[in-house]
Structures are given as C-alpha cells and as structure tokens.
Design an enzyme around this catalytic site. Structure first.
Site, PDB file in Angstrom:
ATOM      1  N   LYS A 112      72.389  91.103 -17.132  1.00  0.00           N
ATOM      2  CA  LYS A 112      71.594  91.793 -16.109  1.00  0.00           C
ATOM      3  C   LYS A 112      72.132  91.552 -14.715  1.00  0.00           C
ATOM      4  O   LYS A 112      72.122  92.453 -13.885  1.00  0.00           O
ATOM      5  CB  LYS A 112      70.125  91.326 -16.167  1.00  0.00           C
ATOM      6  CG  LYS A 112      69.346  91.941 -17.314  1.00  0.00           C
ATOM      7  CD  LYS A 112      67.852  91.755 -17.101  1.00  0.00           C
ATOM      8  CE  LYS A 112      67.071  92.356 -18.271  1.00  0.00           C
ATOM      9  NZ  LYS A 112      65.626  92.137 -18.166  1.00  0.00           N
ATOM     10  N   LYS A 193      72.673  97.981 -27.546  1.00  0.00           N
ATOM     11  CA  LYS A 193      71.264  98.184 -27.867  1.00  0.00           C
ATOM     12  C   LYS A 193      70.681  99.294 -26.991  1.00  0.00           C
ATOM     13  O   LYS A 193      71.125  99.502 -25.851  1.00  0.00           O
ATOM     14  CB  LYS A 193      70.473  96.884 -27.682  1.00  0.00           C
ATOM     15  CG  LYS A 193      70.307  96.483 -26.239  1.00  0.00           C
ATOM     16  CD  LYS A 193      69.266  95.391 -26.042  1.00  0.00           C
ATOM     17  CE  LYS A 193      69.213  95.080 -24.549  1.00  0.00           C
ATOM     18  NZ  LYS A 193      68.388  93.985 -24.157  1.00  0.00           N
ATOM     19  N   LYS A 196      66.326 100.089 -21.477  1.00  0.00           N
ATOM     20  CA  LYS A 196      65.792 100.807 -20.326  1.00  0.00           C
ATOM     21  C   LYS A 196      66.847 100.963 -19.244  1.00  0.00           C
ATOM     22  O   LYS A 196      66.803 101.887 -18.460  1.00  0.00           O
ATOM     23  CB  LYS A 196      64.601 100.043 -19.741  1.00  0.00           C
ATOM     24  CG  LYS A 196      63.383 100.039 -20.626  1.00  0.00           C
ATOM     25  CD  LYS A 196      62.323  99.062 -20.087  1.00  0.00           C
ATOM     26  CE  LYS A 196      61.307  98.726 -21.151  1.00  0.00           C
ATOM     27  NZ  LYS A 196      60.779  97.359 -21.018  1.00  0.00           N
TER      28      LYS A 196
HETATM   29  P1  TYM Z   1      61.452  94.224 -22.760  1.00  0.00           P
HETATM   30  O1  TYM Z   1      60.422  94.811 -21.850  1.00  0.00           O
HETATM   31  O2  TYM Z   1      62.880  94.380 -22.392  1.00  0.00           O
HETATM   32  O3  TYM Z   1      61.265  94.787 -24.221  1.00  0.00           O
HETATM   33  C1  TYM Z   1      60.022  94.763 -24.890  1.00  0.00           C
HETATM   34  C2  TYM Z   1      60.249  94.460 -26.358  1.00  0.00           C
HETATM   35  O4  TYM Z   1      61.093  95.468 -26.944  1.00  0.00           O
HETATM   36  C3  TYM Z   1      62.154  94.828 -27.625  1.00  0.00           C
HETATM   37  N1  TYM Z   1      63.350  95.695 -27.568  1.00  0.00           N
HETATM   38  C4  TYM Z   1      64.048  96.123 -28.627  1.00  0.00           C
HETATM   39  N2  TYM Z   1      63.894  95.912 -29.945  1.00  0.00           N
HETATM   40  C5  TYM Z   1      64.768  96.515 -30.777  1.00  0.00           C
HETATM   41  N3  TYM Z   1      65.789  97.304 -30.344  1.00  0.00           N
HETATM   42  C6  TYM Z   1      65.987  97.525 -29.029  1.00  0.00           C
HETATM   43  N4  TYM Z   1      66.989  98.305 -28.625  1.00  0.00           N
HETATM   44  C7  TYM Z   1      65.090  96.923 -28.108  1.00  0.00           C
HETATM   45  N5  TYM Z   1      65.001  96.936 -26.756  1.00  0.00           N
HETATM   46  C8  TYM Z   1      63.918  96.179 -26.439  1.00  0.00           C
HETATM   47  C9  TYM Z   1      62.369  93.523 -26.911  1.00  0.00           C
HETATM   48  O5  TYM Z   1      63.032  92.586 -27.739  1.00  0.00           O
HETATM   49  C10 TYM Z   1      60.949  93.128 -26.581  1.00  0.00           C
HETATM   50  O6  TYM Z   1      60.359  92.450 -27.671  1.00  0.00           O
HETATM   51  N6  TYM Z   1      61.457  89.354 -21.583  1.00  0.00           N
HETATM   52  C11 TYM Z   1      60.737  90.386 -22.316  1.00  0.00           C
HETATM   53  C12 TYM Z   1      59.288  90.523 -21.893  1.00  0.00           C
HETATM   54  C13 TYM Z   1      58.527  89.264 -21.938  1.00  0.00           C
HETATM   55  C14 TYM Z   1      58.086  88.576 -23.104  1.00  0.00           C
HETATM   56  C15 TYM Z   1      57.385  87.440 -22.642  1.00  0.00           C
HETATM   57  C16 TYM Z   1      58.203  88.815 -24.478  1.00  0.00           C
HETATM   58  C17 TYM Z   1      58.100  88.550 -20.866  1.00  0.00           C
HETATM   59  N7  TYM Z   1      57.431  87.463 -21.285  1.00  0.00           N
HETATM   60  C18 TYM Z   1      56.807  86.533 -23.537  1.00  0.00           C
HETATM   61  C19 TYM Z   1      57.631  87.884 -25.367  1.00  0.00           C
HETATM   62  C20 TYM Z   1      56.945  86.765 -24.896  1.00  0.00           C
HETATM   63  C21 TYM Z   1      61.404  91.719 -22.071  1.00  0.00           C
HETATM   64  O7  TYM Z   1      62.058  91.919 -21.063  1.00  0.00           O
HETATM   65  O8  TYM Z   1      61.127  92.680 -23.003  1.00  0.00           O
END
Ligand code: TYM
Length: 330
Positions: A112, A193, A196
């Site tokens: 990032k 992957k 966003k």
């Molecule tokens: P974020 O917002 O990037 O994504 C949300 C969830 O979607 C999953 N994900 C995917 N799974 C499969 N294939 C993909 N291409 C893909 N892209 C995204 C992510 O693994 C995630 O589960 N850091 C986290 C948010 C967060 C969080 C937490 C999660 C903040 N605090 C505490 C769990 C526990 C994030 O940026 O997810």
C-alpha cells in the site's frame, strides 16, 4: 456461543465480489451459531487520504450493503468503528508493545505504501489498530480473506505478548479463512487479488455496478490460451477464477461446472456467469437502495450496534488499563 468478529473498510463506492465471497458471506453464515460483531473500519480508512463527505457516504453505503447481503442486526452487532472509542484506546496500548521492525514486516503496508505519495504513520501502524479491533472483543474466530492472514498472526503475537507481560487477558483468535474463496482474483490481472485499489476498474466486479457493466467486465476478462473450460489455477488462472466465482454464487461444484461446459468455450462461460452475477447482485442493489432511503432506520441500527459493542469493548479496555498500571477513576 463462540464469538466472531470482523471488519471492512468503507473505501470504495461498492464492495466487490472478493469482499463478499472472501469475507461477508461467511459473516452472514456465522451470525446464526455465533455471537457476532461486524464493523465498518472507518478509522482504518483514513490511513490514506479521504474526502470527508465521501467517507461519510461510503460508510452508510457499506452498512446498507452488509444488511442487504444478509446481516441481521437482531442477531449480529453491526457498528461503525469510530463510534466505539475503545478501538483507538487499545490501539495505543498495543502500539507500545509492538516492535518497530515487527510492524515493518507487514507485507500489506509495503504494497500500500508503494502506491502513496505521502505515507502516513497511521498506515504503518494500521495492523496494530486491527489487532486492537479484534482483541477488544475476545473472539474465537475472525472471518477474513487470505490477504489478512499476516495481520491475524500479528494479533496473536500481540495477545500472547500482552498476556505474558501483564497476566492472561486475551485469547489469541483463529483466522477463519475459507479455502475455495479466500482469494478472488482481478479479472484483468488473474495473478493479482481483486482489490478496491486495483489498477483498472474493469478488473473488479462491484456489487452495486449496473449488471450490464458487470456482464461486460466478465466478457472482457482475461482468459487463458486453449479453449476448454477446466479448473487449473496454475495453467488457467483466468478461467479458474471465473469458475470459482460461478461455483460460489450458485453452490454448484467446480466439477459439475466443468462437466456442464464440456464442448463449450470461454465465451459461453462468460455469458452465463454474467447472468449469474446479475441474478445475485440485482436484488442486493434494490435492498441497498431501500436501506439508503430510510436513513433513520440505519442510524438506529448503528446506535444500537455501537452501544452493544461498547459494553464488551469497555470491559476489556478497563481490564487492560488496570493491568498496565493506569490509575483508574473511582
Ligand atoms: P478490506 O476492507 O480490504 O476487505 C474486507 C474483507 O474482504 C476480504 N477480501 C478478499 N477476499 C477474497 N478475495 C479478495 N480479492 C478479497 N479482497 C478483500 C478481506 O480479506 C477482508 O476480510 N484490514 C481489513 C479490515 C479490518 C479488519 C479488522 C478485519 C480492520 N480491522 C479486524 C478483521 C478484523 C481490511 O482492510 O479489509
């Protein structure tokens, strides 16, 4: 009941299929048999520059999507992270037991930060805030996609470190990662992957896209040499990704799909998948709109969610502050 917790960032106009298949779908499944906490990670969102108005809008749209996808606020606690101040407060304590080098090993930070002109300190400490998000609620499982595995390992390490320094306080949580859909790939770059912050919007299928737009993106997905529709992630990453999505959205096995597409080509697969995605997403879009049309109801859900979350979070933080040696207000 075992407890589960997870979060998602409100950093796009819509969730994409990776978010849904990798995470949110499991959130919905787990809410029945578990005590579930799910939140919109707006504190995490501002680790990169955000427009205030847009952030507010995306936070609401994110909540609406969670409800439209099947989270039931009667069964699951749905809340916005910034409405529960304990996240930031525990985050600080955990920052103080994290090594600088340890934080520097987070691969998502490396990816990032390479894309940012100004790399904030918040982006660097982001995984520690994530550990706080999790540990506040002492969950057994954290349903996420594969890209979050390293952050979960850090969370476990920090839980154990805190425990050994200050006495048993946290229980190291387990990642809950479904093999088949843990990583959904970009349609244009099947080696990367779906994300966003993808290099081109044509590689990601957004839940709130017009179904015609999604169908078109699927039609122009990068596929592989050869013509047979077979699942082979090494040799045919593009086709395999389409099969994974098809299978996950319909419940049909990949074997079944391979058999059904025997003698047909990539074009047939893409056409059908466009319809599958549209059938799935159209009612979701309509439900999202209905939630957005009733902002008072959404606010009520969030107020209740924040209150329930705080009951748990405040208890954990109080114990932590006490163990660390902070003088507690009488
Ligand atoms: P974020 O917002 O990037 O994504 C949300 C969830 O979607 C999953 N994900 C995917 N799974 C499969 N294939 C993909 N291409 C893909 N892209 C995204 C992510 O693994 C995630 O589960 N850091 C986290 C948010 C967060 C969080 C937490 C999660 C903040 N605090 C505490 C769990 C526990 C994030 O940026 O997810």
């Amino acid at each position: 009941k075992a407890r589960v917790l997870s979060g998602i960032q409100p950093t796009a106009d819509s969730f994409h299929l990776g978010n849904y298949l990798g995470a949110v779908r499991q959130w919905v499944d787990l809410q029945d048999e578990h005590e579930a906490f799910y939140f919109i990670a707006d504190l995490h969102a501002i680790t990169v520059e955000q427009d205030a108005k847009l952030l507010r809008k995306r936070t609401r749209v994110s909540v609406a999507q969670l409800l439209a996808l099947g989270l039931d606020p009667e069964r699951a606690t749905v809340f916005v992270q910034s409405q529960v101040p304990e996240h930031a407060e525990l985050g600080w304590v955990l920052q103080c037991i994290t090594g600088f080098g340890e934080a520097g090993r987070m691969t998502q930070f490396k990816d990032k930060s390479a894309k940012q002109e100004m790399v904030s300190v918040g982006l660097f400490t982001y995984p520690i805030l994530q550990a706080a998000d999790i540990l506040l609620y002492r969950p057994q499982y954290v349903p996420v996609g594969e890209d979050q595995r390293q952050h979960l390992e850090l969370t476990r390490d920090l839980a154990q470190r805190f425990n050994s320094r200050f006495g048993k306080t946290f229980q190291p949580p387990e990642p809950f990662i479904l093999k088949g859909t843990a990583k959904i790939f970009d349609l244009q770059e099947p080696g990367a992957k779906m994300s966003k912050s993808a290099s081109t919007p044509s590689g990601i299928i957004e839940l709130l896209d017009d179904p015609k737009v999604s169908a078109k993106k699927i039609r122009s997905a990068v596929t592989d040499t050869g013509r047979e529709v077979v699942y082979d992630p090494e040799g045919k990453p593009g086709v395999s990704n389409l099969l994974t999505i098809y299978s996950a959205l319909t419940g049909r096995t990949v074997d079944d799909l391979q058999a059904a597409f025997e003698g047909k080509g990539y074009g047939d697969l893409k056409k059908e998948l466009g319809e599958v995605v549209s059938d799935f997403a159209s009612p979701v879009r309509a439900r999202v709109q209905a939630y957005l049309d009733d902002p008072a109801e959404l606010d009520k859900v969030l107020a209740r969610g924040a209150e329930r979350a705080r009951e748990v979070a405040a208890g954990t933080l109080d114990r932590v502050y006490d163990r660390v040696g902070f003088l507690r207000r009488k």
